[in-house]
Design a protein around this motif. Structure first.
Motif, PDB file in Angstrom:
ATOM      1  N   MET A   1      -4.201  12.388  -2.082  1.00  0.00           N
ATOM      2  CA  MET A   1      -3.814  10.990  -1.891  1.00  0.00           C
ATOM      3  C   MET A   1      -3.223  10.390  -3.158  1.00  0.00           C
ATOM      4  O   MET A   1      -2.411   9.476  -3.104  1.00  0.00           O
ATOM      5  N   ASN A   2      -3.616  10.900  -4.318  1.00  0.00           N
ATOM      6  CA  ASN A   2      -3.045  10.408  -5.570  1.00  0.00           C
ATOM      7  C   ASN A   2      -1.542  10.689  -5.624  1.00  0.00           C
ATOM      8  O   ASN A   2      -0.758   9.872  -6.108  1.00  0.00           O
TER       9      ASN A   2
ATOM     10  N   CYS B   1       2.811  13.494  12.378  1.00  0.00           N
ATOM     11  CA  CYS B   1       2.266  12.151  12.617  1.00  0.00           C
ATOM     12  C   CYS B   1       1.349  11.717  11.482  1.00  0.00           C
ATOM     13  O   CYS B   1       1.439  10.588  10.988  1.00  0.00           O
ATOM     14  N   TYR B   2       0.479  12.622  11.054  1.00  0.00           N
ATOM     15  CA  TYR B   2      -0.476  12.271   9.997  1.00  0.00           C
ATOM     16  C   TYR B   2       0.244  11.975   8.681  1.00  0.00           C
ATOM     17  O   TYR B   2      -0.062  10.998   7.995  1.00  0.00           O
ATOM     18  N   SER B   3       1.213  12.818   8.343  1.00  0.00           N
ATOM     19  CA  SER B   3       1.922  12.634   7.071  1.00  0.00           C
ATOM     20  C   SER B   3       2.727  11.343   7.057  1.00  0.00           C
ATOM     21  O   SER B   3       2.769  10.641   6.040  1.00  0.00           O
ATOM     22  N   VAL B   4       3.364  11.000   8.181  1.00  0.00           N
ATOM     23  CA  VAL B   4       4.120   9.742   8.246  1.00  0.00           C
ATOM     24  C   VAL B   4       3.187   8.554   8.084  1.00  0.00           C
ATOM     25  O   VAL B   4       3.501   7.592   7.369  1.00  0.00           O
ATOM     26  N   LEU B   5       2.025   8.598   8.724  1.00  0.00           N
ATOM     27  CA  LEU B   5       1.057   7.504   8.584  1.00  0.00           C
ATOM     28  C   LEU B   5       0.597   7.352   7.146  1.00  0.00           C
ATOM     29  O   LEU B   5       0.525   6.242   6.611  1.00  0.00           O
ATOM     30  N   ILE B   6       0.272   8.472   6.515  1.00  0.00           N
ATOM     31  CA  ILE B   6      -0.216   8.433   5.133  1.00  0.00           C
ATOM     32  C   ILE B   6       0.852   7.883   4.192  1.00  0.00           C
ATOM     33  O   ILE B   6       0.596   7.018   3.349  1.00  0.00           O
ATOM     34  N   LEU B   7       2.064   8.382   4.319  1.00  0.00           N
ATOM     35  CA  LEU B   7       3.135   7.951   3.430  1.00  0.00           C
ATOM     36  C   LEU B   7       3.477   6.480   3.618  1.00  0.00           C
ATOM     37  O   LEU B   7       3.733   5.759   2.646  1.00  0.00           O
ATOM     38  N   SER B   8       3.491   6.020   4.849  1.00  0.00           N
ATOM     39  CA  SER B   8       3.851   4.626   5.105  1.00  0.00           C
ATOM     40  C   SER B   8       2.771   3.673   4.628  1.00  0.00           C
ATOM     41  O   SER B   8       3.063   2.537   4.235  1.00  0.00           O
ATOM     42  N   THR B   9       1.510   4.112   4.612  1.00  0.00           N
ATOM     43  CA  THR B   9       0.416   3.242   4.176  1.00  0.00           C
ATOM     44  C   THR B   9       0.555   2.857   2.715  1.00  0.00           C
ATOM     45  O   THR B   9       0.338   1.707   2.337  1.00  0.00           O
ATOM     46  N   GLY B  10       0.938   3.808   1.875  1.00  0.00           N
ATOM     47  CA  GLY B  10       1.020   3.538   0.444  1.00  0.00           C
ATOM     48  C   GLY B  10       2.095   2.554   0.063  1.00  0.00           C
ATOM     49  O   GLY B  10       2.098   2.024  -1.043  1.00  0.00           O
ATOM     50  N   GLU B  11       3.027   2.261   0.973  1.00  0.00           N
ATOM     51  CA  GLU B  11       4.155   1.403   0.639  1.00  0.00           C
ATOM     52  C   GLU B  11       3.991  -0.019   1.132  1.00  0.00           C
ATOM     53  O   GLU B  11       4.871  -0.839   0.954  1.00  0.00           O
ATOM     54  N   LYS B  12       2.894  -0.325   1.799  1.00  0.00           N
ATOM     55  CA  LYS B  12       2.704  -1.690   2.297  1.00  0.00           C
ATOM     56  C   LYS B  12       2.531  -2.651   1.131  1.00  0.00           C
ATOM     57  O   LYS B  12       1.819  -2.365   0.179  1.00  0.00           O
ATOM     58  N   SER B  13       3.177  -3.797   1.232  1.00  0.00           N
ATOM     59  CA  SER B  13       3.132  -4.749   0.118  1.00  0.00           C
ATOM     60  C   SER B  13       2.728  -6.146   0.557  1.00  0.00           C
ATOM     61  O   SER B  13       2.537  -7.011  -0.280  1.00  0.00           O
TER      62      SER B  13
ATOM     63  N   ALA C   1       4.900   6.104  -3.828  1.00  0.00           N
ATOM     64  CA  ALA C   1       5.133   4.905  -3.019  1.00  0.00           C
ATOM     65  C   ALA C   1       6.363   4.141  -3.515  1.00  0.00           C
ATOM     66  O   ALA C   1       6.601   4.022  -4.718  1.00  0.00           O
ATOM     67  N   ILE C   2       7.130   3.631  -2.554  1.00  0.00           N
ATOM     68  CA  ILE C   2       8.294   2.798  -2.886  1.00  0.00           C
ATOM     69  C   ILE C   2       7.866   1.338  -2.821  1.00  0.00           C
ATOM     70  O   ILE C   2       7.502   0.837  -1.764  1.00  0.00           O
ATOM     71  N   THR C   3       7.893   0.662  -3.947  1.00  0.00           N
ATOM     72  CA  THR C   3       7.532  -0.750  -3.982  1.00  0.00           C
ATOM     73  C   THR C   3       8.750  -1.598  -3.622  1.00  0.00           C
ATOM     74  O   THR C   3       9.895  -1.145  -3.761  1.00  0.00           O
ATOM     75  N   PRO C   4       8.543  -2.831  -3.134  1.00  0.00           N
ATOM     76  CA  PRO C   4       9.688  -3.695  -2.799  1.00  0.00           C
ATOM     77  C   PRO C   4      10.599  -3.886  -4.014  1.00  0.00           C
ATOM     78  O   PRO C   4      10.133  -4.040  -5.135  1.00  0.00           O
ATOM     79  N   TYR C   5      11.884  -3.874  -3.781  1.00  0.00           N
ATOM     80  CA  TYR C   5      12.844  -3.965  -4.886  1.00  0.00           C
ATOM     81  C   TYR C   5      14.101  -4.678  -4.411  1.00  0.00           C
ATOM     82  O   TYR C   5      14.360  -4.820  -3.209  1.00  0.00           O
TER      83      TYR C   5
ATOM     84  N   PHE D   1      -5.529   1.286   2.232  1.00  0.00           N
ATOM     85  CA  PHE D   1      -5.639   2.742   2.164  1.00  0.00           C
ATOM     86  C   PHE D   1      -7.097   3.173   2.259  1.00  0.00           C
ATOM     87  O   PHE D   1      -7.440   4.131   2.961  1.00  0.00           O
ATOM     88  N   SER D   2      -7.968   2.456   1.559  1.00  0.00           N
ATOM     89  CA  SER D   2      -9.395   2.795   1.562  1.00  0.00           C
ATOM     90  C   SER D   2     -10.022   2.577   2.931  1.00  0.00           C
ATOM     91  O   SER D   2     -10.789   3.416   3.424  1.00  0.00           O
ATOM     92  N   ILE D   3      -9.707   1.441   3.546  1.00  0.00           N
ATOM     93  CA  ILE D   3     -10.269   1.142   4.870  1.00  0.00           C
ATOM     94  C   ILE D   3      -9.810   2.178   5.891  1.00  0.00           C
ATOM     95  O   ILE D   3     -10.600   2.672   6.711  1.00  0.00           O
TER      96      ILE D   3
END
Length: 441
Positions: free
Chosen positions: A39-40, A242-254, A46-50, A262-264
């Motif tokens: 997860m690290n 499906c799992y990888s898309v969910l994981i990757l998209s979670t880290g980018e929520k802003s 993660a892509i942060t808003p820019y 992510f923890s929840i």
């Protein structure tokens, strides 16, 4: 019981202290530390808003008006919804007006401003891997998954030819003395004892099948075995994407704290094994896999529909967080059912090869996840939900053709595996190949 080994396992206990201790060490602590490393990597990519870096604001302009003067509106998102939930116009991220006072001509950004609300810096923000360079993130993740695939090929084969701790494998191979030695060790931990007559019967067992055919190719020997293998591999592919898309998209929520989200969502996976075990034991392996894929597919369709609605509460961040949380729990249930089917459809001598091949395709499939997200960012935000929703609904259909292993006489040799599931069965929780039970009291 159907074999001396089944009788021995009944006597020493198949759910005793040894098995529980094994589960805690390898299915809890090992997975926990592996998850930290995995997860690290996700969070660091993660892509942060820019947005484009524009000139410094003069005093007679507000921040919003000055940005509106230099940054065009995002017309792709504008097509679905002119404003975000706060009623603010959504801006482009990759282009800027060349001379806003004279024309509406635009150009690609040379420099970027990143939102540091939740992340000080990430690899994409440090390397400016955004806009046309965003593909680099997908490539990096894909390379890591391809590396996992090569590792699975070797270690899966290695596990099949070097697993002395597997008493069942030793039994199938006719290595009776080693098998009895391990069973007696397990019996001591479980505070039980192997009966002398059972031990004697185990020692008389001869080698049942040569190991020369072990390996990935052995998974395709025989029409039914090959058919089962192909179905399992397809399920591995779809659930991993499906799992990888969910994981990757979670880290980018802003829009809310991504670390808390992510923890929840990670905590939601904790009860998944218990839920998966209960479902598999009560409604069957096939039904559990089909039901979980149907739920995941429904979630992805809802995700796609959210991109086409202007209903504020449906587009709220907590709806997205709830969908991802439920999705991660349900996908974990799918993984449980698929792993269980994998372990029960193949005999011990092929089990590691089956898991290894599944992990190879799982890793390769996971490498596609960032490209699916890339399509959602750069082409159409509905695409990820539609692609994955369709894949999951297809998985519901695929899982129906796998043999049910609940209460079945499981294969112990390659020859058994070649015919396992050949009998036509209804889509029920009980297999046609019911395992005989006897009273040993």
């Amino acid at each position: 019981m159907d074999s001396a080994y089944d009788q021995a396992l009944y006597e020493i206990g198949d759910e005793g202290k040894f098995q529980k201790s094994f589960d805690i060490k390898y299915n809890v602590f090992l997975i926990f530390f592996w998850s930290i490393v995995y997860m690290n990597i996700i969070m660091s990519l993660a892509i942060t808003p820019y947005t484009c870096k524009y000139p410094e604001k003069p005093l007679n302009y507000s921040d919003y008006d000055w940005k509106l003067k230099h940054i065009p509106q995002n017309f792709i998102i504008f097509y679905y919804s002119q404003t975000n939930l706060k009623g603010e116009i959504i801006f482009e991220s990759c282009i800027i007006y060349t001379d806003p006072d004279l024309s509406n001509k635009t150009t690609e950004c040379d420099f970027y401003i990143y939102d540091t609300t939740w992340y000080g810096t990430t690899i994409p923000s440090e390397k400016n891997w955004v806009c046309n360079q965003e593909i680099n993130i997908a490539n990096i993740f894909a390379y890591s998954k391809i590396g996992e695939a090569f590792g699975s090929i070797f270690f899966g084969w290695f596990g099949d030819v070097n697993i002395p701790e597997s008493a069942r494998w030793l039994y199938v191979e006719g290595k009776s003395k080693e098998c009895v030695k391990i069973l007696n060790k397990i019996a001591v931990v479980n505070n039980s004892k192997l009966k002398p007559e059972t031990e004697k019967e185990l020692l008389s067992v001869k080698k049942q099948k040569s190991s020369s055919s072990f390996g990935p190719l052995a998974l395709f020997t025989g029409a039914r075995l090959a058919f089962n293998t192909i179905l399992l591999l397809l399920l591995w592919v779809f659930v991993s994407i499906c799992y990888s898309v969910l994981i990757l998209s979670t880290g980018e929520k802003s829009d809310s704290n991504p670390f808390i989200q992510f923890s929840i969502q990670a905590l939601a996976e904790i009860p998944s094994n218990f839920i998966g075990a209960w479902l598999c034991n009560n409604i069957g392996r096939r039904r559990s896999a089909s039901a979980s894929f149907f739920v995941i597919g429904t979630i992805w369709i809802i995700v796609a529909l959210r991109q086409m609605t202007s209903i504020e509460w449906l587009r709220a961040w907590w709806i997205s967080a709830a969908l991802i949380t439920i999705g991660r729990l349900t996908i974990a249930v799918s993984f449980f059912a698929i792993n269980l089917l994998n372990m029960e459809i193949y005999p011990t001598c092929l089990r590691q090869s089956g898991l290894a091949l599944g992990n190879v395709l799982s890793s390769v499939a996971s490498a596609l996840a960032p490209y699916i997200l890339y399509l959602g960012r750069r082409v159409d935000p509905r695409l990820p939900g539609l692609i994955l929703g369709t894949s999951c609904l297809l998985s519901v259909f695929i899982s129906m053709f796998l043999p049910e292993t609940l209460n079945a006489k499981l294969p112990e040799t390659i020859e058994d595996a070649k015919v396992f599931g050949s009998k036509r069965t209804q889509f029920s929780k009980v297999s046609c190949e019911i395992q005989r039970t006897e009273d040993f009291s």
